[in-house]
Design a protein around this motif. Structure first.
Motif, PDB file in Angstrom:
ATOM      1  N   GLY A  30       0.813  -1.216   0.000  1.00 60.15           N
ATOM      2  CA  GLY A  30       0.000   0.000   0.000  1.00 60.15           C
ATOM      3  C   GLY A  30       0.845   1.264   0.000  1.00 60.15           C
ATOM      4  N   ARG A  31       1.884   1.278   0.835  1.00 62.58           N
ATOM      5  CA  ARG A  31       2.763   2.455   0.873  1.00 62.58           C
ATOM      6  C   ARG A  31       3.479   2.644  -0.465  1.00 62.58           C
ATOM      7  N   ASP A  32       3.977   1.567  -1.040  1.00 58.20           N
ATOM      8  CA  ASP A  32       4.734   1.655  -2.290  1.00 58.20           C
ATOM      9  C   ASP A  32       3.865   2.138  -3.448  1.00 58.20           C
ATOM     10  N   HIS A  33       2.572   1.812  -3.415  1.00 53.17           N
ATOM     11  CA  HIS A  33       1.693   2.119  -4.542  1.00 53.17           C
ATOM     12  C   HIS A  33       0.708   3.245  -4.235  1.00 53.17           C
ATOM     13  N   GLY A  34       0.833   3.814  -3.030  1.00 53.57           N
ATOM     14  CA  GLY A  34      -0.032   4.933  -2.680  1.00 53.57           C
ATOM     15  C   GLY A  34      -1.500   4.568  -2.615  1.00 53.57           C
ATOM     16  N   VAL A  35      -1.796   3.360  -2.127  1.00 53.11           N
ATOM     17  CA  VAL A  35      -3.182   2.928  -2.008  1.00 53.11           C
ATOM     18  C   VAL A  35      -3.438   2.502  -0.565  1.00 53.11           C
TER      19      VAL A  35
END
Length: 234
Positions: A30-35
């Motif tokens: 989630g952090r890596d993909h901004g979701v």
């Protein structure tokens, strides 16, 4: 009473803490993909989807599919339901989190002790490559890796339990299944195996009650692998 010659271990939840491992990886994803999403619920839904997927194979709606493939089908559906779009490469890396699960704190030490007296193997619905990579990641000292993939039958089909005994060249009652899931143990018992219930109260998260078992239902009841080693004289 027949002497036990080998121990076969269920893996997900019994040897490794799948839930915490998957949640941590989903949070990084989630952090890596901004979701954002309810990642604990996502992990629970991912795990909960695989019995139904296995049943589709049993009914002939799908051809034989190794667990990696079932996990990927469930993951794709969950990502779509959350309107999360990522590359196939990123989705496949996430899917392989099941190859990178961390062991319970007692697992490695307990297995090392048990290995001194018994042949120890996996008996999991996870495919061979998944179980091999997991062992490498988690330092699990298996003597061999046995998977439902080798028999074309998922647990709790009797073919998986009897096939494991046949591969190890032991009688069914010389093989003990070790698992945190009474349903798995009951199917193994019905196939003629010995059984050890290791309770993992945190498998599905804090505040959830482990699945119950009747008093004396299984040959051994243990609190962890170190207790199991004590009881089996290892």
């Amino acid at each position: 009473m027949t002497v036990i010659r080998a121990l076969a271990f269920d893996v997900f939840g019994t040897v490794v803490d799948w839930r915490s491992s998957v949640i941590a990886e989903l949070e990084r994803f989630g952090r890596d993909h901004g979701v954002s999403a309810d990642w604990p619920a996502f992990a629970d839904d991912w795990r909960a989807g695989y019995p139904a997927a296995m049943d589709r194979v049993r009914r002939g709606e799908l051809p034989w599919t190794k667990l990696d493939g079932l996990h990927r089908m469930i993951l794709d559906d969950l990502l779509a339901a959350q309107d999360i779009s990522v590359s196939d490469e990123d989705a496949e890396h996430l899917n392989r989190v099941w190859h990178r699960l961390n062991p319970w704190p007692d697992s490695v030490a307990g297995l090392i002790r048990l290995k001194q007296r018994y042949v120890i193997t996996t008996l999991s619905n996870g495919n061979v490559s998944l179980l091999t990579n997991m062992a490498k990641h988690a330092g699990l000292p298996w003597d061999c890796v046995i998977s439902a993939e080798l028999f074309g039958h998922y647990k709790p089909d009797a073919e998986a339990y009897l096939g494991c005994a046949a591969l190890l060249d032991v009688a069914p009652d010389e093989l003990m299944l070790v698992a945190a899931h009474p349903s798995d143990l009951r199917a193994a018992r019905d196939a003629g195996l010995r059984t050890a219930y290791v309770v993992r109260p945190l498998e599905r998260g804090p505040g959830r009650t482990p699945p119950p078992a009747e008093d004396g239902e299984f040959d051994v009841l243990a609190t962890d692998f170190l207790d199991l080693a004590d009881q089996l004289g290892a």
